[in-house]
Design a protein around this motif. Structure first.
Motif, PDB file in Angstrom:
ATOM      1  N   VAL A 104       0.845  -1.204   0.000  1.00 34.87           N
ATOM      2  CA  VAL A 104       0.000   0.000   0.000  1.00 34.87           C
ATOM      3  C   VAL A 104       0.874   1.244   0.000  1.00 34.87           C
ATOM      4  N   ARG A 164       2.737   1.605  -3.384  1.00 31.79           N
ATOM      5  CA  ARG A 164       1.771   2.016  -4.408  1.00 31.79           C
ATOM      6  C   ARG A 164       1.492   3.519  -4.320  1.00 31.79           C
ATOM      7  N   THR A 198      -5.338   0.330  -5.167  1.00 32.00           N
ATOM      8  CA  THR A 198      -4.958   0.453  -3.759  1.00 32.00           C
ATOM      9  C   THR A 198      -6.176   0.194  -2.881  1.00 32.00           C
TER      10      THR A 198
END
Lengths: 295, 295, 295, 295, 295
Positions: D105, D108, D155
């Motif tokens: 996460v 990203r 995401t």
């Protein structure tokens, strides 16, 4: 609010012919006196006066417009929040047993905006309010100093009733309560505009100085302009008087004059949206009257 | 705050007759000297001075008005948030056992806004505060540097007490806590306005330059205006002095002068709304005094 | 920040006597040359220059003031959010076992604002920061590029620890996390102000043009003003230089000069509020120094 | 963005010597012609032109600056939101099994801001983007018209994966989703600035009128200024041209010129903050180049 | 909206050649008359007129631009919210059974923005709307006074359906409902702009005064300018007329003229983003037509 798109000089003229005539008469008197009597007109610093006056008037008309636009924005938020509370009520409680309560919440919101409209225009809650509230319900609210706020408090209680009956959970309740917070904030903003006039100085000085400017203008110009003084002086004077008038017209956006916000029409918009969202018959929208004014 | 809608020149005159008289006397002295002594008055670039001065004054009165209006907006948010906390307290806890705690939360909020009013006006917490707090409760808060903030902290504790007793769940608690966040934010904004004067330069330069402008104005104008100098010079001077004065009047919206926000009246509005929302007797609203001033 | 309410010409004079003297000397040189040499001074369009310059300076001082006021507003939000995180920590975890963690969260917040103050003023984290953090805790944060942000990240971890231990649930955790978001947003806003100077053009052109204006002013005025040139020209020049200087003073509100925001005092305000909210001894507020300056 | 604090006339001169020279040559031509030929230069109302032009230019440079500052503010929000999503990912999932997803996460988000930077500058997604995305992951996003938005969508999917695996509950998920909403809003705002130029009229008229003003200025001034015309006229002309140029420089804050926002540096700031927050090595910050420009 | 970056005088000329020609002809008539007839042109205070006019026009074009930019901002929010609702629908319901409902929510959002576009441009809902709605679904919405609002209400019902089927819980539902609130607020803001023209005074006075100014300008200038009057007067007049025209062009940002917002293109942007987010084929973006206009 005047919504007709084309220019209607008549409407405007009706409002401003008086000061224009007065101004022109005064300008003629000064000019005639100048040519009759052998007096030497001082070259008053009218440009300097004009700059200082522009400071006041520019500021004042900006503030007045911002108040008017903020008032409109707040009613816009009220329309949005009314739709949001209706959508939530409608969709969160599919249970058939909840139908009556759901309908109540929606009708109460219509009553609420009409009560608020009456409060802002300083009139008694009218038939629109009472029609939407079942009489029994409304008793408590109608006895409060701030009736609209009372109606909202009781709407919150209905929503809690739905929670107690298990139709919604506390998560959905707080989502609806958040919309009530939006509504209360919009109401508070409107009351702020209504109860807070522009500072006294911004009401007093611009009026006094503009009028003094108009009185002195022909005296300061007559030496240069000669016989053209009434033309030049009246035109310049009218421009400043017009800016002054705009400030007066817009400063209280809830005043129920032709320049103010069309609260009737906006309450009707809410009524239509909300009644249709629960599948009931809705009245037609409010249209501008024959003078192109929407109330 | 002066709320009387009609123009009251007397009130204004009482404030400004001194500078006007001084200005006029000075303008007369300059004019008389000019005609008595054979001195050649320089044609000072008064228009250039005026432009530079307008930069300062325009900016300053805008900033002052924005501070005043922001202060009013923050009290508006406080009124809204007070209604929101009361509505939540009232509706989230229908349990009869919660009645006393509910009432406490509402009374504490009335005490809170009055304590904040006292802090902003730099006076000791007055009877209004103590009346609403049960004495035992308030002890801790009253000993804190920031009393209002202390009261709010303890209101949060009461709400957690309601959660511990199972009258509300954590979802409803966080919704009420979110209203407390609104309240704390409004308080913080007011303290920011109170504790942060306009930058020193905006207080110093406009005052100095306006006065210098008024002193030089008749000297710069007398060559052109002759005997009309006192008239033209005083009028222009008064306009700039008026803009200067507005800046001074509005810059601290919580200063307890006739130009400032009616904190007493707004605290009373909250008191009425909140007491009525829990079904208790409310005092009458605060009205303007005989001079048309709302405190 | 200069907080003394009365005018203190000495403080201001100390800053501006140099440019005033230079300006005056130049104006005298031009005037003397004019009367000594038989040169014909061109009537430069100083009013036109003045208008164009006013465009620049008016814009620049507005922008600078807005940056200063936004910086103040962001610290205001930081004060509010600090109170909110402390109130939540205090009230959401009545469990006696949570006392130590609760205290940690509050002390970390005091350390955080002090670390942020040091970062904004480009100094190393000082004793105030380290005193509040237990050394072991802070190691990881102190090694990060953005120390304040590191402290905040770890505060979030403590809050999650409280959740894991069951003192709060995820609803209360997200409410506290929402306050951390407010804190991070305020920090980001301050860093934006610190790291983004006004566009280069707004720093370069106003300075150059104002100085050129001051150099040309006496040349353009001497034909009209004669011996009064130094007076008229210096006064007008000082007014424009003053507007220029204000822009420089306010543009970086975190620069640690006498014109900037009192970060020390605001960090102390937070410290007092937070320590008192968990019932600990608090230091006295920071007061203005003998020159009336609050740091 | 030029960040060097000291004045660097060379950089500025390099940009403006051409129009200055042209302007000066023209002013000299007019002056010479005036003295050679017996033509009577009309006293054009240059002050009136100047006022009307100031209306345009003042407005335009204000709008341009506001766009530039809004662009900066939106990147500031992006930095804040990136920190917020990283803090939430890091603290909400202490479970060791979640470590890899957590890291994903965060990485990203770094890829996302770099992809957005490329989109705004109208270049292909560069190595920074691909390096942070594991290739397999990114395929779908890279094929979308709006790559950054595709990355964000995915995401969101990772966060839902964490919920499905029981590492977070839906409350924590919606808190993280709320941060994604902040990110999407900031992106939308940047695209709005990028895709919406100033209205055509504000680009066309100021350019045309400023140039006409510069052409007519020496003709209007030569009668009064005589041989000093090139000096007075060029100076006034340059001031107006400078205001015009500022509008052009700032109006597109994402244009990849020396006047625009340092997106590279801000993406790196995010990268450093985020990598350090999950305990990984971070690259050094981007520094200004030798010309004092931060990209 | 005209998006071509280079100056295209032809497009502009096509719009303004008429008033320019009229103005020029009038200026020539006045000049010729002046030299033919022995009339003494009064030196009208054109600078004073200009200042007062600038007050009006400056204000009006600012307000018009702000309306236009607010309109653009609201559509930006709509794009963001559309992405947010799609991302939530896509990620919150990984259950394969939910695929159809998920797709419905996304397609309905595309239908919604197109319906809103039609309402704002006062045209009937076009094929884009109906194509995206399955006919059966839409019946109820299409019969409502405010069709877009009806579509949104029913989207809310679909989301509640997902909750009833257990695909999402009430927490995720309220997160999606919060996005619907954003959407409703953006729609309300657009309707506010559409339904609220500028106050009548701001439409009437600037038009009248600008035209009077243009008529009087040559009379006031001819004494000074002589044969150069048509040049000087036309140029000054055109500048004021251009400011006036900008106000007219921008004041209604949803009017479907070349100056207005590219609603078609923005609806298409939403369509592409949303279709790709659920993995479906998307149409190409709308491009500017050959005149450089994006609709």
């Amino acid at each position: 609010m005047i919504v007709t798109p084309s220019l209607q000089p008549v409407q405007i003229l009706r409002e401003i012919w008086k000061p224009i005539t007065l101004l022109f008469v005064w300008d003629v008197i000064v000019t005639v006196t100048y040519f009759m009597l052998p007096f030497h007109a001082p070259e008053l610093p009218v440009t300097l006066f004009g700059s200082a006056l522009a400071l006041f008037l520019g500021f004042r008309s900006n503030s007045a417009y911002q108040r008017w636009w903020e008032g409109r924005g707040l009613w816009g938020l009220m329309i949005n929040a009314s739709r949001n509370i209706a959508r939530a009520a409608r969709n969160f409680m599919p249970d058939p047993d909840a139908a009556e309560l759901k309908r109540r919440v929606v009708l109460r919101q219509i009553a609420y905006v009409n009560a608020l409209r009456c409060q802002l225009r300083r009139i008694k809650p009218d038939a629109e309010v009472l029609r939407m509230l079942s009489r029994g319900d409304a008793d408590a609210s109608l006895e409060r100093t701030n009736i609209a706020n009372g109606i909202l408090d009781d709407t919150g209680r209905r929503i809690d009733e739905a929670r107690r009956k298990g139709w919604i959970d506390t998560i959905q309740q707080t989502q609806m309560e958040a919309v009530l917070v939006d509504i209360a904030n919009a109401q508070g903003g409107m009351e702020r505009l209504k109860n807070t006039p522009l500072p006294y100085q911004y009401r007093f000085f611009p009026t006094v100085f503009t009028h003094m400017f108009c009185i002195l203008l022909p005296i300061g110009l007559v030496e240069t302009l000669g016989v053209a003084t009434p033309l030049g002086s009246t035109l310049a004077g009218v421009m400043f008087l017009a800016v002054l008038a705009i400030g007066d017209d817009l400063v209280d956006p809830f005043a129920n004059t032709v320049h103010d916000l069309p609260l009737n029409a906006m309450c009707r918009t809410i009524e239509i949206d909300l009644l249709q969202s629960i599948g009931e018959e809705a009245p037609p929208p409010v249209l501008p009257d024959k003078h192109g004014i929407l109330w």
